[in-house]
Design a protein around this motif. Structure first.
Motif, PDB file in Angstrom:
ATOM      1  N   GLY A 125       0.799  -1.222   0.000  1.00 34.09           N
ATOM      2  CA  GLY A 125       0.000   0.000   0.000  1.00 34.09           C
ATOM      3  C   GLY A 125       0.822   1.258   0.000  1.00 34.09           C
ATOM      4  N   PHE A 126       2.021   1.192  -0.589  1.00 33.41           N
ATOM      5  CA  PHE A 126       2.876   2.372  -0.635  1.00 33.41           C
ATOM      6  C   PHE A 126       2.170   3.526  -1.348  1.00 33.41           C
ATOM      7  N   GLY A 127       1.425   3.175  -2.378  1.00 31.30           N
ATOM      8  CA  GLY A 127       0.679   4.204  -3.109  1.00 31.30           C
ATOM      9  C   GLY A 127      -0.320   4.912  -2.215  1.00 31.30           C
ATOM     10  N   LEU A 128      -0.900   4.184  -1.262  1.00 30.70           N
ATOM     11  CA  LEU A 128      -1.843   4.804  -0.332  1.00 30.70           C
ATOM     12  C   LEU A 128      -1.132   5.809   0.570  1.00 30.70           C
ATOM     13  N   ILE A 129       0.059   5.412   1.013  1.00 33.54           N
ATOM     14  CA  ILE A 129       0.868   6.313   1.839  1.00 33.54           C
ATOM     15  C   ILE A 129       1.161   7.601   1.062  1.00 33.54           C
TER      16      ILE A 129
ATOM     17  N   ASP B 174      12.065   3.728   3.522  1.00 32.61           N
ATOM     18  CA  ASP B 174      13.074   3.667   2.461  1.00 32.61           C
ATOM     19  C   ASP B 174      12.494   4.081   1.121  1.00 32.61           C
ATOM     20  N   LYS B 175      11.239   3.677   0.898  1.00 33.42           N
ATOM     21  CA  LYS B 175      10.615   4.004  -0.384  1.00 33.42           C
ATOM     22  C   LYS B 175      10.340   5.499  -0.486  1.00 33.42           C
ATOM     23  N   VAL B 176       9.908   6.095   0.635  1.00 31.04           N
ATOM     24  CA  VAL B 176       9.688   7.542   0.630  1.00 31.04           C
ATOM     25  C   VAL B 176      11.016   8.253   0.373  1.00 31.04           C
ATOM     26  N   HIS B 177      12.092   7.727   0.965  1.00 28.99           N
ATOM     27  CA  HIS B 177      13.406   8.343   0.736  1.00 28.99           C
ATOM     28  C   HIS B 177      13.841   8.216  -0.712  1.00 28.99           C
TER      29      HIS B 177
ATOM     30  N   VAL C 242      13.584   1.764  -7.530  1.00 32.55           N
ATOM     31  CA  VAL C 242      12.911   1.980  -8.808  1.00 32.55           C
ATOM     32  C   VAL C 242      11.470   1.475  -8.713  1.00 32.55           C
ATOM     33  N   HIS C 243      11.286   0.334  -8.043  1.00 36.27           N
ATOM     34  CA  HIS C 243       9.930  -0.190  -7.891  1.00 36.27           C
ATOM     35  C   HIS C 243       9.055   0.742  -7.058  1.00 36.27           C
ATOM     36  N   ALA C 244       9.667   1.438  -6.067  1.00 37.37           N
ATOM     37  CA  ALA C 244       8.896   2.386  -5.261  1.00 37.37           C
ATOM     38  C   ALA C 244       8.383   3.521  -6.140  1.00 37.37           C
ATOM     39  N   LEU C 245       9.287   4.053  -6.983  1.00 36.91           N
ATOM     40  CA  LEU C 245       8.895   5.119  -7.913  1.00 36.91           C
ATOM     41  C   LEU C 245       7.790   4.648  -8.836  1.00 36.91           C
ATOM     42  N   GLU C 246       8.002   3.443  -9.383  1.00 39.72           N
ATOM     43  CA  GLU C 246       7.078   2.880 -10.356  1.00 39.72           C
ATOM     44  C   GLU C 246       5.708   2.634  -9.709  1.00 39.72           C
TER      45      GLU C 246
END
Lengths: 428, 428
Positions: free
Chosen positions: A246-250, A290-293, B292-296
């Motif tokens: 749910g990274f997109g939700l964040i 980490d993904k936000v970073h 890259v997957h986080a961005l995507e």
């Protein structure tokens, strides 16, 4: 030095090869142009940011210079347009969201009193100084007040980036700076509302000002006082395994609250910072930091480079502009620094000194204010350039001095520091 | 079912609360509008994508429907503008970059012969079918050829996303699809160049066509044949520890090659895919794949949602449009599917079948072609709507059927599959 030559070579060849072929292609759509501009910004900001850090300077300075290099003043690859401004704003939003993720409400409340003192003095003193500057230069009352207003805003993004790089973003003085910046933005907004109302000849009513203040204060308290208990309560129902997708939700939370923040009249970065702080309550259980970073490390340099793109180099050739700009810079630095020093009796000189320096950058908030002044013809081109000199100088001043007076901490994030049990007061 | 109601509730309240307050705020700048649109796209795409996956459907369908929901046809929160189109394009670029990162040149070369066969038949058959459709409807020669052109392009992004979700992106048939899509794009570009030249009454020269083809082929070979040996050679000089901060450089590489790809006339996603493939040679040593997957995962849904935003629902009320659209859809599906089946003698029916279905979506490439047709007045509104029906139908068809005929593999990435020694032929 060999490495520096190599870096320059990489930068030049990396920028020139696509540029030449780009110029050679006879047809390219608007989307292609945006893609190319974004490439120039990201690439040059990375290379010059890296170069700056190799020379012992803060990365943000390299990134701002990268914008000057590829912007209209020099190479002319990148021009200001709405899409790039939006990307830069997303960069600032994700930067402040990431900063929020590393601060908890209770930590910020613990420094509430200090933050209020720093904010109020940090607004009053530069306001007064700016007014006096205008008064002694025979400017009109409203112009003098406007100069003061342009000196009020704190661009906390730049300080936050430097403190983050140094690994001290969760130190006490960092929290005082962040708290004071939120208060600054709320009060600064009210002042800008009054001044632009006065400039356009509107009747400025006490009720109008009070409403603006009330709405933005209400927003801040609503997000924090509803959000923090709410997320703690629903936390037990959230399965970390399921949420990882749910990274997109964040991300949409941070965008949504940034948009809401804009609706109530605050800077979007304030909303992103607040919702980040709400999510900080549960961030230890999830792996989205980490993904936000990753997002931030791509887009935040675009934000800083766009500051450079908007710098009109040609105006700096005028010695009077430079001289007046230098005077304004000194007023701007002294105002914020003295505001910070006011907490020295309770917090000691070292903390107060760092807080004062950390509040100095005017950055994009100042640029926005001065842009409004220029577009409403409240100020002329020369005064515009003088204020821009002050904005750039304060923006460059703070990172340089902060790095001189703060010893970097190796652990770059709160989580790691927490694990080592060194979270409190490290780096102070 | 309770959960579905809950999800709908979350979606509605999540969208309505900011929207109402947004509408209530009397002043908001262009940047605020973009921020709000992006929030709507990301949020609705996440929720409807999740809903779709709960209902056993591919996420991309939910994401396209999310665009329909928030777009001008229904809620009207999001309208097409350059910034959102740019963000959508960045989504497609990072998606194809991530796909490239999971494919190596030697794997793609191993299926080169099959890819060429699939691409050439997959262009010829829909072209012929589209031309016949126009011929039987008494359209002009050039209009008939244009319909054929709109049926040629393969939108590999949608298939790639589905294959990625199913964990089979590194299977043999996935490689054939990717290889064929690159060739498709090169030949489709040449055809579009000829057709739009004919439409504008220009003299179409064999030399002009050959030059276009030569430049784009040269670009593909140059990137792969120079890039792959080069990165292998400099690999030993790169220190993974130092590179970990260079995520922005990786991103600027993907943006730069996407821009270059646009310069030589290819779709930007092809350049991003190619440079991803070059970096795939060394990606095992570095940790940028997750980033890259986080961005995507943030931007690719924006791309799919924007497909939905551009769908004119009102035109679908005309029964003739629906009928002709259905006929075009059948031609479009059969053409690509038969093209895929041509490799059945060598690869077996199962692989050929998956390749054929995987080539079906026309997606945004088709939308771009049809947009050119509408803007140059080569086709009227009705024919436009019919072709759009075909594009949407093929785009929805492929993910649904692919998920019916492919068993998902648990390991989501090549690296993990490699570690288990099951990389070859898994999922086939």
């Amino acid at each position: 030095m060999k490495k520096l030559y190599l870096a320059f070579y990489i930068l030049l060849s990396g920028l020139l090869v696509p540029s030449i072929s780009y110029a050679a292609a006879d047809a390219h759509g608007e989307l292609g142009g945006i893609l190319f501009s974004l490439f120039c910004l990201v690439f040059s900001a990375q290379v010059l940011g890296w170069l700056a850090s190799r020379l012992g300077q803060p990365r943000v300075i390299g990134q701002v210079l990268a914008g000057v290099l590829v912007g209209p003043s020099l190479l002319g690859f990148v021009h200001v347009n709405l899409t790039l401004q939006a990307l830069a704003e997303f960069g600032a939003i994700f930067l402040m969201f990431a900063v929020g993720l590393e601060n908890r409400l209770r930590d910020l409340l613990a420094v509430g009193k200090e933050a209020v003192i720093v904010a109020i003095l940090g607004i009053s003193l530069p306001m007064l100084g700016g007014y006096c500057f205008g008064f002694f230069h025979d400017l009109s009352q409203i112009q003098s007040i406007f100069i003061g207003t342009a000196m009020v805003a704190t661009s906390v993004g730049i300080t936050a980036q430097v403190l983050n790089d140094l690994g001290v973003i969760n130190s006490k003085y960092a929290r005082i700076i962040l708290g004071a910046a939120v208060i600054d933005d709320i009060l600064g907004l009210a002042i800008l509302g009054v001044v632009s109302g006065m400039a356009s000849g509107e009747e400025v009513s006490a009720i109008g000002v009070a409403t603006t203040l009330g709405i933005s204060l209400g927003f801040v308290f609503a997000v924090l006082l509803v959000g923090v208990p709410l997320i703690r309560r629903i936390q037990s129902h959230l399965n970390p395994q399921k949420i990882s997708g749910g990274f997109g939700l964040i991300i949409s939370l941070s965008l949504g609250f940034a948009a809401l923040s804009g609706v109530v009249g605050l800077a979007p970065i304030i909303g992103a910072f607040l919702i980040g702080m709400v999510l900080a309550e549960v961030s230890d259980n999830y792996d989205f930091q980490d993904k936000v970073h990753a997002l931030e490390s791509f887009l935040a340099p675009v934000f800083f480079a766009m500051v450079g793109v908007q710098l009109p180099l040609a105006l700096l050739a005028d010695s009077e502009v430079l001289w007046n700009g230098a005077v304004l810079t000194i007023i701007a630095i002294l105002g914020k620094w003295l505001g910070g020093l006011a907490i020295a009796p309770q917090q000691g000189f070292e903390v107060a000194n760092k807080v004062g320096i950390g509040m100095v950058p005017r950055g994009e908030v100042g640029l926005i204010v001065v842009g409004i002044g220029l577009s409403t013809q409240l100020i002329d081109n020369k005064l515009f350039a003088e204020i821009v000199v002050m904005i750039i100088a304060t923006t460059v001043f703070a990172p340089v001095v902060l790095r001189m007076i703060i010893k970097p901490v190796v652990a770059p994030r709160l989580k790691e520091a927490d694990a080592l049990g060194t979270s409190d007061g490290k780096g102070i």
